[in-house]
Design a protein around this motif. Structure first.
Motif, mmCIF file in Angstrom:
data_model
loop_
_atom_site.group_PDB
_atom_site.id
_atom_site.type_symbol
_atom_site.label_atom_id
_atom_site.label_comp_id
_atom_site.label_asym_id
_atom_site.label_seq_id
_atom_site.Cartn_x
_atom_site.Cartn_y
_atom_site.Cartn_z
ATOM 1 N N GLU A 110 0.827 -1.212 0.000
ATOM 2 C CA GLU A 110 0.000 0.000 0.000
ATOM 3 C C GLU A 110 0.862 1.263 0.000
ATOM 4 N N PHE A 111 1.931 1.243 -0.807
ATOM 5 C CA PHE A 111 2.846 2.380 -0.923
ATOM 6 C C PHE A 111 2.588 3.240 -2.162
ATOM 7 N N VAL A 112 1.615 2.883 -2.961
ATOM 8 C CA VAL A 112 1.454 3.540 -4.259
ATOM 9 C C VAL A 112 1.217 5.027 -4.123
ATOM 10 N N ASP A 113 0.261 5.430 -3.295
ATOM 11 C CA ASP A 113 -0.047 6.862 -3.169
ATOM 12 C C ASP A 113 1.174 7.645 -2.699
ATOM 13 N N GLU A 114 1.872 7.111 -1.707
ATOM 14 C CA GLU A 114 3.063 7.774 -1.176
ATOM 15 C C GLU A 114 4.159 7.869 -2.236
ATOM 16 N N VAL A 115 4.375 6.784 -2.947
ATOM 17 C CA VAL A 115 5.417 6.777 -3.987
ATOM 18 C C VAL A 115 5.085 7.786 -5.072
ATOM 19 N N LEU A 116 3.840 7.780 -5.521
ATOM 20 C CA LEU A 116 3.461 8.701 -6.595
ATOM 21 C C LEU A 116 3.527 10.157 -6.136
ATOM 22 N N GLU A 117 3.198 10.411 -4.881
ATOM 23 C CA GLU A 117 3.235 11.784 -4.369
ATOM 24 C C GLU A 117 4.655 12.333 -4.314
ATOM 25 N N TYR A 118 5.597 11.481 -3.943
ATOM 26 C CA TYR A 118 6.975 11.952 -3.721
ATOM 27 C C TYR A 118 7.962 11.488 -4.789
ATOM 28 N N PHE A 119 7.473 10.826 -5.838
ATOM 29 C CA PHE A 119 8.380 10.303 -6.863
ATOM 30 C C PHE A 119 9.093 11.440 -7.583
ATOM 31 N N GLU A 120 10.401 11.325 -7.652
ATOM 32 C CA GLU A 120 11.240 12.299 -8.356
ATOM 33 C C GLU A 120 12.173 11.527 -9.278
ATOM 34 N N PRO A 121 12.006 11.640 -10.587
ATOM 35 C CA PRO A 121 12.853 10.874 -11.516
ATOM 36 C C PRO A 121 14.349 11.068 -11.293
ATOM 37 N N HIS A 122 14.759 12.251 -10.816
ATOM 38 C CA HIS A 122 16.200 12.465 -10.626
ATOM 39 C C HIS A 122 16.755 11.620 -9.469
ATOM 40 N N PHE A 123 15.868 11.108 -8.587
ATOM 41 C CA PHE A 123 16.343 10.225 -7.515
ATOM 42 C C PHE A 123 16.851 8.893 -8.061
ATOM 43 N N ILE A 124 16.447 8.558 -9.276
ATOM 44 C CA ILE A 124 16.941 7.318 -9.892
ATOM 45 C C ILE A 124 18.466 7.363 -9.951
ATOM 46 N N GLN A 125 19.005 8.530 -10.288
ATOM 47 C CA GLN A 125 20.460 8.680 -10.379
ATOM 48 C C GLN A 125 21.138 8.405 -9.042
ATOM 49 N N ASP A 126 20.470 8.758 -7.941
ATOM 50 C CA ASP A 126 21.027 8.529 -6.608
ATOM 51 C C ASP A 126 21.111 7.044 -6.262
ATOM 52 N N HIS A 127 20.379 6.210 -7.000
ATOM 53 C CA HIS A 127 20.336 4.771 -6.732
ATOM 54 C C HIS A 127 21.142 3.966 -7.737
ATOM 55 N N LYS A 128 21.968 4.664 -8.531
ATOM 56 C CA LYS A 128 22.805 3.978 -9.514
ATOM 57 C C LYS A 128 24.143 3.618 -8.895
ATOM 58 N N ASP A 129 24.533 2.391 -9.139
ATOM 59 C CA ASP A 129 25.847 1.926 -8.716
ATOM 60 C C ASP A 129 26.836 2.145 -9.852
ATOM 61 N N PRO A 130 28.136 1.965 -9.583
ATOM 62 C CA PRO A 130 29.150 2.238 -10.605
ATOM 63 C C PRO A 130 29.113 1.284 -11.803
ATOM 64 N N ASN A 131 28.519 0.093 -11.628
ATOM 65 C CA ASN A 131 28.441 -0.822 -12.766
ATOM 66 C C ASN A 131 27.185 -1.677 -12.653
ATOM 67 N N VAL A 132 26.861 -2.359 -13.732
ATOM 68 C CA VAL A 132 25.610 -3.109 -13.798
ATOM 69 C C VAL A 132 25.596 -4.278 -12.814
ATOM 70 N N THR A 133 26.720 -4.949 -12.641
ATOM 71 C CA THR A 133 26.762 -6.066 -11.692
ATOM 72 C C THR A 133 26.392 -5.595 -10.288
ATOM 73 N N LYS A 134 26.976 -4.488 -9.859
ATOM 74 C CA LYS A 134 26.644 -3.952 -8.536
ATOM 75 C C LYS A 134 25.184 -3.503 -8.484
ATOM 76 N N GLN A 135 24.669 -3.015 -9.613
ATOM 77 C CA GLN A 135 23.277 -2.583 -9.643
ATOM 78 C C GLN A 135 22.343 -3.779 -9.461
ATOM 79 N N PHE A 136 22.642 -4.885 -10.128
ATOM 80 C CA PHE A 136 21.834 -6.092 -9.903
ATOM 81 C C PHE A 136 21.874 -6.484 -8.426
ATOM 82 N N ASN A 137 23.055 -6.446 -7.819
ATOM 83 C CA ASN A 137 23.169 -6.792 -6.399
ATOM 84 C C ASN A 137 22.373 -5.833 -5.523
ATOM 85 N N SER A 138 22.364 -4.553 -5.878
ATOM 86 C CA SER A 138 21.583 -3.577 -5.105
ATOM 87 C C SER A 138 20.090 -3.863 -5.215
#
Length: 189
Positions: A110-138
């Motif tokens: 039941e996080f949909v409303d909260e996620v949609l209210e505060y979703f910021e596409p630029h936060f995606i960059q904050d969740h990127k790891d240095p490489n794809v392997t580490k990203q899969f692990n994250s």
């Protein structure tokens, strides 16, 4: 990418699944959805192949011929046109399979409303790891509940970017697979 619309589509699919499997109603479905997500992330990694350091073939599976377009033939039937091959993108398909569960887990929590209210596409960059392997692990860590739902969503969307999918490609593939999943429920899959 229209996340609100995708959450709505996922909710409709989840409801369809509950109608076809009433034993799931009223229970906590988070455990099996989480396991399903982890399996799909593993299948996506398998199609990406970059972690397979023991293999000389580490190229992602992004274009695999599945057959040929079927066309009307001169005899009134349908036959393959060998000049028109049909391709699929297994990496994108597996990514989108996982996205279905990421969205479904958000609905389950039941996080949909909260996620949609505060979703910021630029936060995606904050969740990127240095490489794809580490990203899969994250993504695996986030899916295991170690960092919360927002981290899972952003990490998964970051993975999509790192796999070089556009938001339009992801949304289009999601919609196509969502329709297939509805048909599967109707046919007793």
């Amino acid at each position: 990418m229209n996340l609100k619309h995708m959450f709505e589509m996922q909710k409709a699919l989840d409801d369809h699944i509950l109608d076809e499997h009433p034993e799931l109603k009223g229970q906590d479905n988070l455990e099996w959805k989480t396991l399903a997500l982890l399996v799909e992330v593993g299948e996506c990694a398998n199609e990406w192949r970059g972690f397979k350091k023991w293999s000389k073939d580490q190229q992602p599976r992004v274009k695999v011929k599945t057959g040929y377009e079927m066309v009307d033939n001169q005899f009134g039937g349908i036959s393959p046109d060998f000049n028109k091959p049909v391709f699929k993108n297994p990496l994108l398909e597996e990514y989108v399979d996982g996205l279905h569960f990421v969205l479904s887990i958000g609905i389950e929590h039941e996080f949909v409303d909260e996620v949609l209210e505060y979703f910021e596409p630029h936060f995606i960059q904050d969740h990127k790891d240095p490489n794809v392997t580490k990203q899969f692990n994250s993504v695996f860590e986030a899916a295991s509940g170690l960092h919360g739902y927002e981290s899972l969503l952003y990490s998964y969307l970051a993975l999509g970017e790192m796999l070089e999918f556009t938001q339009d490609e992801i949304e289009e593939a999601y919609m196509a697979k969502n329709a297939i999943n509805h048909k599967r429920q109707e046919s007793g899959y």
